[in-house]
Enzyme design. Structure first.
Site, PDB file in Angstrom:
ATOM      1  N   ASP A 100      25.636 -36.477  15.468  1.00 14.27           N
ATOM      2  CA  ASP A 100      27.262 -36.562  15.144  1.00 14.27           C
ATOM      3  C   ASP A 100      27.839 -35.641  16.298  1.00 14.27           C
ATOM      4  O   ASP A 100      27.621 -34.444  16.602  1.00 14.27           O
ATOM      5  CB  ASP A 100      27.396 -36.071  13.891  1.00 14.27           C
ATOM      6  CG  ASP A 100      28.907 -35.747  13.576  1.00 14.27           C
ATOM      7  OD1 ASP A 100      29.779 -36.790  13.370  1.00 14.27           O
ATOM      8  OD2 ASP A 100      29.381 -34.681  13.695  1.00 14.27           O
ATOM      9  N   GLN A 155      13.642 -41.514  11.943  1.00 14.63           N
ATOM     10  CA  GLN A 155      13.734 -40.248  11.574  1.00 14.63           C
ATOM     11  C   GLN A 155      14.834 -40.037  10.538  1.00 14.63           C
ATOM     12  O   GLN A 155      14.608 -39.296   9.394  1.00 14.63           O
ATOM     13  CB  GLN A 155      14.470 -39.518  12.895  1.00 14.63           C
ATOM     14  CG  GLN A 155      14.473 -37.924  12.598  1.00 14.63           C
ATOM     15  CD  GLN A 155      15.126 -37.398  13.938  1.00 14.63           C
ATOM     16  OE1 GLN A 155      14.355 -37.282  14.800  1.00 14.63           O
ATOM     17  NE2 GLN A 155      16.252 -36.873  13.902  1.00 14.63           N
ATOM     18  N   GLU A 179      22.218 -40.302  17.713  1.00 17.54           N
ATOM     19  CA  GLU A 179      21.597 -39.132  18.476  1.00 17.54           C
ATOM     20  C   GLU A 179      22.368 -37.845  18.018  1.00 17.54           C
ATOM     21  O   GLU A 179      22.578 -37.153  19.229  1.00 17.54           O
ATOM     22  CB  GLU A 179      21.691 -39.590  20.102  1.00 17.54           C
ATOM     23  CG  GLU A 179      20.645 -40.513  20.357  1.00 17.54           C
ATOM     24  CD  GLU A 179      19.296 -40.227  20.009  1.00 17.54           C
ATOM     25  OE1 GLU A 179      19.006 -38.799  19.663  1.00 17.54           O
ATOM     26  OE2 GLU A 179      18.336 -40.952  19.521  1.00 17.54           O
ATOM     27  N   TYR A 226      11.987 -45.728  15.879  1.00 14.77           N
ATOM     28  CA  TYR A 226      12.146 -44.272  15.951  1.00 14.77           C
ATOM     29  C   TYR A 226      12.673 -43.856  14.453  1.00 14.77           C
ATOM     30  O   TYR A 226      13.787 -44.069  14.337  1.00 14.77           O
ATOM     31  CB  TYR A 226      13.066 -43.641  17.006  1.00 14.77           C
ATOM     32  CG  TYR A 226      13.001 -42.267  17.163  1.00 14.77           C
ATOM     33  CD1 TYR A 226      12.205 -41.393  17.738  1.00 14.77           C
ATOM     34  CD2 TYR A 226      14.122 -41.221  16.508  1.00 14.77           C
ATOM     35  CE1 TYR A 226      12.197 -40.065  17.839  1.00 14.77           C
ATOM     36  CE2 TYR A 226      14.237 -40.195  16.515  1.00 14.77           C
ATOM     37  CZ  TYR A 226      13.203 -39.443  17.089  1.00 14.77           C
ATOM     38  OH  TYR A 226      13.147 -38.014  17.201  1.00 14.77           O
ATOM     39  N   SER A 246      22.004 -35.690   9.993  1.00 15.66           N
ATOM     40  CA  SER A 246      22.152 -34.330  10.803  1.00 15.66           C
ATOM     41  C   SER A 246      21.180 -33.277  10.720  1.00 15.66           C
ATOM     42  O   SER A 246      20.580 -32.785  11.741  1.00 15.66           O
ATOM     43  CB  SER A 246      23.543 -33.883  10.716  1.00 15.66           C
ATOM     44  OG  SER A 246      24.564 -34.871  11.390  1.00 15.66           O
ATOM     45  N   ARG A 301      48.281 -43.551  32.061  1.00 18.29           N
ATOM     46  CA  ARG A 301      47.231 -43.815  30.976  1.00 18.29           C
ATOM     47  C   ARG A 301      46.045 -44.222  31.601  1.00 18.29           C
ATOM     48  O   ARG A 301      45.062 -44.010  30.929  1.00 18.29           O
ATOM     49  CB  ARG A 301      47.972 -44.866  30.060  1.00 18.29           C
ATOM     50  CG  ARG A 301      48.999 -44.135  29.255  1.00 18.29           C
ATOM     51  CD  ARG A 301      49.817 -45.306  28.463  1.00 18.29           C
ATOM     52  NE  ARG A 301      49.113 -46.031  27.325  1.00 18.29           N
ATOM     53  CZ  ARG A 301      49.325 -47.311  27.248  1.00 18.29           C
ATOM     54  NH1 ARG A 301      50.497 -48.124  27.631  1.00 18.29           N
ATOM     55  NH2 ARG A 301      48.646 -48.054  26.040  1.00 18.29           N
TER      56      ARG A 301
END
Ligand SMILES: CCCCCCCCCCCCC/C=C/C(=O)SCCNC(=O)CCNC(=O)[C@H](O)C(C)(C)COP(=O)(O)OP(=O)(O)OC[C@H]1O[C@@H](n2cnc3c(N)ncnc32)[C@H](O)[C@@H]1OP(=O)(O)O
Ligand SMILES: Cc1cc2nc3c(=O)[nH]c(=O)nc-3n(C[C@H](O)[C@H](O)[C@H](O)COP(=O)(O)OP(=O)(O)OC[C@H]3O[C@@H](n4cnc5c(N)ncnc54)[C@H](O)[C@@H]3O)c2cc1C
Length: 627
Positions: free
Chosen positions: A426, A137, A424, A135, A144, A333
């Protein structure tokens, strides 16, 4: 002591039916069966060994990943595994590889953005792995800002082809997984230009490498972008760089579900929204949310088991020291992370449902829920991956010094997981999308468009009705606060879906009670963490805040006897956990000791380099040594 269960006394303390909880965690008896069977199959096959990853060089590591991917495929074919079983097998092999992108993005992109005809042509090849896809892109200059991509796809009516071109250095594709060394094809995103006019970014199927000898095709420059964070870790993946020099592809290789170009050079837009070009990202964000609970539960399982094994201080009359899990600070925690793992499991399940629902509606040309689906997938991807990455690191600290050893499994888990906060989308950029959606909703309050689904609560918030006029002003100026509001909105979804889960029938002795305790911990811990916000907005009083803290302490005490059983319910094999500290039988120390001696540095007693560097130093001969 081999074969002894050092955690048996802990397991005996549990107050609920662990087998029933395993089914709740898996989602259904069927899902449990598949997961249990396939995880054991992978664990028992030496071909899927993974304990040597941190000591391999990049080339060895990558070649080993190729071997494992081929071996996994052979296993899938030989055993005639179903699609569901095959996906589980890849999951339990637990090694990022080009196959993630092939199955996780390339195929979904063709399914979501290709026409029927394109799907019929390309999917059978991809399903049989006769072609391998990625993919493509992101570019060197833009990730972004998808609308800022520079690669061009110019239609040439003379030849009925598109010319794919990288006009600048910054337009080089940069990051796509599987691209560097493996993929034969890419879904490449480029600005569509027809008859001199631009029509935005679209996806194109481009062949990159020869199917005969794997060499790059004419006009293609392609390679790996280099080592990434951590040893082993995500370096099993060949994230790549790609440049196109006027590469020609047939017109029918533009993905044409959203818009089409005819052979005469006419551009046509379907009646589906343009945003469907971003559909693959929505799909993958949803799978990332489901995966977050896996990564977090894995770290929590390691830290919980080890906290029950590890003892420090508190010995009385020569008796054993205190298990560190009994310290309230350790519980405060660890247990919120345990609760988060369960919360994320259920939100992942719900998001899967939401995605299936929106997909069904899209097929019937109902696009009304798309904005909500985008906001939910973007926001929950951001929330769960941030919390999981931070949670893994916290688990490492909860394991003290030994947590820093690779054999604890935690450093590699962190290094593999942390880019999920970036890929995928930010996480901050995605929260801004949620904020945009929320502000749009607020501005429409009081109109005929009633908010439904996850934003239905907005009509009940008096304050929002008052501020609806001013929300479109000053978005950038107020973006920090808006991002916080987006996180709060997403947390509300997580908590309410956990509560909804508890309203269902949940079989098994004590199972529902345990989940209620975890749900309360999740919600009250958030209230505790953000009590400043709650107090300053008058949502709670100082007395409420104090009560919440008291209740949290009591809830931690209720979890304590069940902690080991609650992590056993994840049903992870020792192979999948990949951690000496988290091993099922708790026999940590002999295993740590043994593992140390297997390190390549311990192959010889006197290290390589002694005569060259250590001896001259000791003998004060350093000036004459040849360094
Ligand atoms: C070992 C385990 C294996 C597990 C296997 C699982 C498989 C998973 C594999 C995981 C591997 C990861 C590999 C990583 C891959 C990648 O990273 S691929 C690249 C991903 N890139 C991004 O995510 C880029 C992020 N940027 C964007 O998404 C967008 O550009 C943007 C930030 C959303 C902005 O876009 P822009 O067009 O400028 O939009 P706006 O002007 O802000 O909005 C316009 C309207 O469109 C709506 N919208 C935006 N996005 C979507 C969408 N996806 N779907 C639907 N709608 C969308 C937006 O809300 C606006 O709407 P209006 O307000 O109504 O106008
Ligand atoms: C391991 C890994 C695998 C990947 N795999 C793929 C893949 O297979 N295919 C693919 O195409 N891509 C892939 N990517 C690329 C990934 O999708 C992008 O890196 C990601 O979308 C972030 O974009 P960016 O790098 O441009 O970040 P940038 O946008 O440059 O972010 C830098 C900083 O700027 C901030 N910022 C940016 N825009 C804004 C804004 N509008 N407002 C406020 N702050 C802003 C961000 O919050 C961040 O802090 C991968 C990345 C990684 C790390």
């Amino acid at each position: 002591m081999e074969g002894v269960d050092h955690l048996a006394h802990e397991r005996n303390k549990s107050e609920f039916d662990v087998d029933a909880m395993k089914i709740v965690w898996a989602g259904s008896p069927h899902a449990f069966d598949v997961s249990d069977r396939i995880s054991k199959l992978v664990a028992s096959d030496p071909g899927f060994r993974k304990d040597n990853r941190s000591t391999l060089s990049r080339k060895e590591l990558f070649k080993n990943t190729l071997r494992k991917a081929a071996y996994a495929w052979k296993t899938i074919v030989d055993l005639r595994l179903s699609e569901e079983e095959a996906a589980k097998l890849r999951f339990y092999v637990d090694e990022p590889a080009f196959t993630d992108l092939h199955w996780g993005m390339f195929i979904p992109a063709i399914k979501g953005q290709g026409t029927e005809e394109q799907q019929q042509k390309w999917l059978p090849l991809a399903y049989k792995m006769q072609i391998i896809g990625c993919y493509a892109q992101t570019e060197l200059g833009h990730g972004s800002n998808v609308q800022g991509l520079e690669t061009t796809a110019t239609f040439d009516p003379q030849t009925d082809e598109f010319i794919i071109h990288s006009p600048t250095l910054t337009s080089s594709k940069w990051w796509p997984g599987g691209l560097g060394k493996v993929a034969t094809h890419a879904i490449a995103y480029a600005r569509l230009i027809v008859g001199g006019r631009e029509h935005g970014v679209n996806g194109f199927i481009v062949q990159l490498r020869s199917l005969e000898d794997h060499s790059p095709l004419l006009g293609i420059t392609v390679g790996d972008i280099g080592m990434k964070f951590g040893n082993g870790a995500y370096n099993t993946m060949d994230n790549g760089v790609l440049r196109f020099d006027h590469v020609r592809i047939p017109r029918n290789q533009m993905l044409m579900r959203v818009s089409q170009v005819t052979c005469e050079g006419k551009y046509k837009q379907s009646d589906v929204p343009r945003q469907l070009v971003y559909g693959t990202m929505v799909y993958v964000r949803q799978t990332i949310v489901a995966d977050a609970s896996c990564a977090l539960s894995r770290a929590v399982c390691i830290a919980t088991r080890y906290s029950a094994v590890r003892r420090q201080f508190g010995s009385q009359n020569g008796g054993p020291e205190t298990q560190v899990i009994d310290y309230k600070t350790q519980q405060s925690r660890l247990f919120p992370l345990l609760a988060s793992a369960y919360a994320f499991r259920f939100i992942g399940e719900w998001l899967k449902w939401l995605y299936a629902d929106v997909t069904q509606r899209l097929q019937a040309n109902d696009f009304s829920t798309l904005p909500e689906a985008h906001a939910c997938t973007a926001g929950l991807k951001s929330l769960t991956t941030t919390a999981t990455a931070d949670g893994i690191e916290e688990c490492r600290k909860l394991c003290g010094g030994h947590g820093y050893l690779c054999s604890s499994g935690l450093p590699e888990l962190f290094a593999v997981y942390v880019p999920a906060c970036t890929y995928e989308g930010d996480n901050t950029v995605l929260l801004l999308q949620v904020a945009r959606f929320l502000m749009k909703t607020v501005s429409q309050l009081g109109s005929s468009k009633k908010p439904v689904g996850t934003i239905a609560y907005m009509t009940r918030v008096e304050h929002l009705m008052q501020c609806r006029c001013g929300v479109q002003r000053g978005f950038a100026e107020l973006s920090v606060d808006l991002v916080e509001a987006a996180v709060a909105h997403c947390q509300l979804i997580v908590v309410s879906k956990f509560i909804e889960k508890l309203q269902q029938e949940i079989p098994g002795k004590g199972v529902k009670q345990q989940l209620e305790v975890l749900c309360n911990i999740y919600a009250l811990f958030l209230l505790h963490k953000h009590q400043g916000d709650f107090l300053s907005t008058g949502c709670i009083t100082p007395k409420h805040a104090a009560l919440a803290n008291d209740e949290l302490r009591s809830l931690y005490s209720q979890v304590r006897p069940n902690a080991i059983a609650l992590v056993d319910a994840f049903n992870y094999t020792d192979h999948y956990l990949g951690s000496i500290l988290g091993c099922y039988d708790g026999n940590v120390y002999p295993k740590l000791y043994e593992a140390a001696w297997k390190d390549p540095l311990n192959e010889s007693v006197v290290p390589d380099g002694y005569h060259q560097y250590i001896r001259p130093l000791l003998k004060q001969e350093i000036r004459t040594a040849r360094l």
